[in-house]
Each structure stands twice: as structure tokens, then as C-alpha cells.
Enzyme design. Structure first.
Site: not given
Ligand SMILES: Cc1cc2nc3c(=O)[nH]c(=O)nc-3n(C[C@H](O)[C@H](O)[C@H](O)COP(=O)(O)O)c2cc1C
Length: 402
Positions: A122, A145, A171, A269, A293
Site C-alpha cells: 500500500s 494513491y 486504486t 483496483k 475496498h
Molecule cells: C485495514 C485495511 C487497510 C486497507 N488499506 C488499503 C490501501 O491502503 N489501499 C488499497 O487500495 N486498499 C486498501 N484496503 C482494501 C484491501 O486492499 C482489499 O480491497 C480489501 O481488504 C478486501 O477485502 P477483505 O478484507 O474482505 O479481504 C485496505 C483494507 C483493510 C482491511
């Protein structure tokens, strides 16, 4: 308890029969983390309808196994963006990973590499991308980002290229941060902010988790965002980044600019509708991630599994389709593949492991999911993930109406 003992007891807990699924890792994470950090990881936006729906939708899809088939060797391998991975799941970008465990992104990437799969770093990361890349023997991608604007992004892309990161993941579902209601209740902003006074109401909760607190303090406290370097200023602070995100919307025009800076593959994404998938194809993306997300942005959007067939149809085989959201079991991964995904990304499933026990916890999450996938394939009477298709599942009739 000294740190080494804490780590050892976490690892032996992982080996025990008490950690048989991802929910068990979630429980361990909840025990180890202060509420503010656990809820940041676990929670979703607003009423958390999409968060729940992502997981629930997997139950709507029912398997249709082939009986009396002996599967001697199961082939779980697949290729994503030209890289062979040992089973069809990679690690999604998870911001603030270093708050969950000091090893953070380095530990997660190392565990992914040892399991012969990929890791997506990330933008909101506490370890330098060069160190994360060096830690893993598998593919490492960078999620971008536009925090800090195009000037900061140019520097990050240059570093990513020189460090040998495999692909860029853009994203597009975060024009503002989603309203995750647990965060303000837990004082997340105050805890990340500079004022000591503002933190006082939340300190008792931190002190109630001495294992986490000790490792956090030994790690130097709040880390800087090492991969967002503002020219002339240095790495961005890990403050509440909501305001910075609002100024960092990635548009299709930005995507064109990014393509000029980055010659490697680009993954978009956060796609939920067919038209956007077509647009991503037209803009030269190599893959899209069907993603909401993890239910953390716009609430009440479709579960990603339900959105997947529309995206697969729209992309018409021109690009690779990945999906994420709600994957907690290997059977979920198999269902996503039956509906046309090349592979899934997992977010919370590995982050719970990271929070519970660092690298060993991520490794255990991957082991659980991989074993699940293999067993599910054998029970389906299918010898390889590449043979999975719609004939192995029954999908609710209403899904066809999209
Ligand atoms: C704590 C947390 C932080 C996240 N941070 C980002 C991020 O910085 N950038 C991003 O594109 N997605 C982020 N996501 C989304 C994840 O990349 C992913 O799309 C998502 O966790 C998928 O769902 P799941 O947690 O049910 O597997 C984050 C998700 C979580 C749970």
C-alpha cells in the site's frame, strides 16, 4: 513478558489445533490489538452492509461436485501478470500494516514470498518499498494513491522501477475516505495526531494491551509514510490522512499520466461495473480488481462476488480479472475462480494473522487457505484450478439480472 517470549507464545498458539480457520486468527488479533487498531482493521463503512454482504454472498453460490473422481495430483498454480503463483491468492494492499505489527509490510511480503505468491504494498506503508521488495522472493507490486500529488508520485514510481517492483495497482474507489464509524468512536484521529493531551482518554485501552504496546514503542512509535516523500519535505507523517486523500482522487486522466511514467503492467483496483472495466481495457490496463475496498468505502454497493460476472463479461477475455472482498475460506477462492476470476486478493484474512503473530500469522493464514483450496478441488472432483468454470457452481437466478 519479554518480546521473544511473547512471539514464541504467539507461534505455539498458531500451531495448536485452536487455529484452524481465519476466524480463529481474527480472535487472536482482537485479543492482541488495542480496540482502535483492531476496529480499523476489522471495520467497514457506515452500516457495514457491504462488509457483511461481501462474506455472505459466497454462501449464495453452491457447489456442484463431480462424484467418483479420483484426483491424484491437484494443480493449484496459476499465472498473474506473467508471474506463476503457488495458488490463486495474493496479498492485497493493507494500509497502516506497521501499526498491526512492527514487521508490517516486510513480514507480510516475506510470508507471501515463502508461500510463492505475490504481495501488493500500500501507499500508506511504514516500511520502505526497497526493504519490502528485498524481503520477498515472490512478485511485489506497488499500490498508488496520489497522496502528496504528482510530484510525490513521480518519486515513488522512480523508486518502484529501480527497486524492481512488478506492477502498479491504481486504486480508483477512494475519492474521499469512507466513513468508518468505529474510528472516530475509538479516537483514531487523536491517537494518530500530535497532541498528547488529546490521547489521554484513550490511553487506558492501549495500556490494557502491553504486548502490542511494548512492540509498538520498541519500533519507535508512529512510523512515517516512507513511500510518500514530499519533495523538499521528506516522508509524510502518519496523521489522519482523510484530508490528504480528498485531494488525491485518481481520475482516468491521471491514469493516462501514470501510464507515461510507468512502462510495466498497470492494474486498476476498485471496479464494480462493466462500463468501468471496459474503460480500464481501453486505457491499457493489464488487469482489474473487482473490489469495493472490503466494504470500507461506499456502503451498500454490491458484494464483489455478485459484481464479478458482469465485469468478466465486459472485459471479454482482454485483461486478467482479479477480485477481492470477503474471502475467508479456500472455498470462497474456488467460487471466485468458477465465476471467472484469475485469482483473488486477500485483505483482512492475512492482516488478522499479521496482527496476531507477525510473519508466522500471515504464513498460517496462507497455509489455511491453500489447504482449503486443495481439499475443495478434490471434493469437487477437479484436478486443477485452471479447469474450474461455471459448471461447478449454481448461482442464484436473480444474479443473472445484472
Ligand atoms: C485495514 C485495511 C487497510 C486497507 N488499506 C488499503 C490501501 O491502503 N489501499 C488499497 O487500495 N486498499 C486498501 N484496503 C482494501 C484491501 O486492499 C482489499 O480491497 C480489501 O481488504 C478486501 O477485502 P477483505 O478484507 O474482505 O479481504 C485496505 C483494507 C483493510 C482491511
Amino acid at each position: 513478558m519479554p518480546l521473544s517470549e511473547i512471539a514464541m507464545s504467539a507461534n505455539s498458539a498458531l500451531r495448536s489445533s485452536q487455529v484452524v480457520n481465519i476466524e480463529d486468527l481474527r480472535r487472536l488479533a482482537q485479543r492482541r490489538l488495542p480496540k482502535a487498531v483492531f476496529d480499523y482493521l476489522d471495520g467497514g463503512a457506515e452500516a457495514e452492509a457491504t462488509l457483511a454482504e461481501n462474506c455472505r454472498a459466497f454462501r449464495d453460490v453452491i457447489f456442484r461436485p463431480r462424484g467418483a473422481v479420483a484426483v491424484a495430483d491437484c494443480n493449484l498454480k496459476t499465472k498473474v501478470l506473467g508471474h506463476e503463483i503457488s495458488f490463486p491468492a495474493m496479498l492485497a494492499p493493507v494500509g497502516y500494516s506497521r501499526l498491526m505489527d512492527p514487521g508490517g509490510e516486510v513480514s507480510a511480503a516475506r510470508a507471501a514470498g515463502l508461500a510463492a505468491t505475490g504481495y501488493i504494498l500500500s501507499t500508506i506503508s511504514g516500511h520502505k518499498m526497497e526493504d519490502v521488495r528485498a524481503a520477498s522472493q515472490g512478485p511485489v507490486c506497488y499500490q498508488l494513491y496520489l497522496l502528496g500529488g504528482r510530484a510525490a508520485a513521480e518519486g515513488a514510481l522512480d523508486r518502484a522501477r529501480r527497486a524492481g517492483l512488478s506492477a502498479l495497482v491504481i486504486t480508483v474507489d477512494t475519492p474521499v475516505a469512507g466513513m468508518r464509524e468505529r474510528d472516530p468512536r475509538n479516537g483514531m484521529k487523536e491517537l494518530l495526531g500530535p497532541s498528547l493531551l488529546a490521547k489521554i482518554p484513550y490511553l487506558a485501552e492501549l495500556l490494557a494491551h502491553p504486548g502490542w504496546l511494548t512492540s509498538f514503542l520498541l519500533d519507535g512509535g508512529l512510523p512515517k509514510l516512507e513511500n510518500i516523500v514530499i519533495p523538499g519535505k521528506g516522508p509524510m507523517d502518519l496523521v489522519d490522512i482523510s484530508a490528504a486523500l480528498a485531494a488525491a482522487t485518481v481520475t482516468w486522466e491521471d491514469l493516462r499520466w501514470i501510464r507515461q511514467q510507468w512502462t510495466g503492467p498497470i492494474v486498476v483496483k476498485g471496479i464494480l461495473i462493466g462500463d468501468d472495466a471496459r474503460r480500464a481495457v481501453d486505457e491499457g490496463a493489464a488487469a482489474v480488481v473487482v473490489s469495493n475496498h472490503g466494504g470500507r468505502q461506499l456502503d451498500s454497493v454490491s458484494a464483489t462476488l455478485r459484481a464479478l460476472p458482469e465485469i468478466v463479461a465486459a472485459a471479454n477475455g482482454q485483461i486478467e480479472i482479479l477480485m477481492d472482498g470477503g474471502v475467508r475460506r479456500g472455498g470462497d477462492i474456488v467460487k471466485a475462480l468458477c465465476l471467472g476470476a484469475r485469482a483473488v486478493l486477500i485483505g483482512r484474512a492475512y492482516a488478522y494473522g499479521l496482527a496476531a503473530a507477525g510473519q508466522a500469522g500471515v504464513a498460517r493464514a496462507l497455509e489455511i487457505l491453500k489447504t482449503d483450496v486443495e481439499r475443495t478441488l478434490r471434493l469437487l472432483g477437479c484436478a486443477s484450478v485452471e479447469q474450474l468454470d461455471r459448471s461447478y457452481v449454481e448461482v442464484p437466478a436473480a444474479w443473472g439480472a445484472r
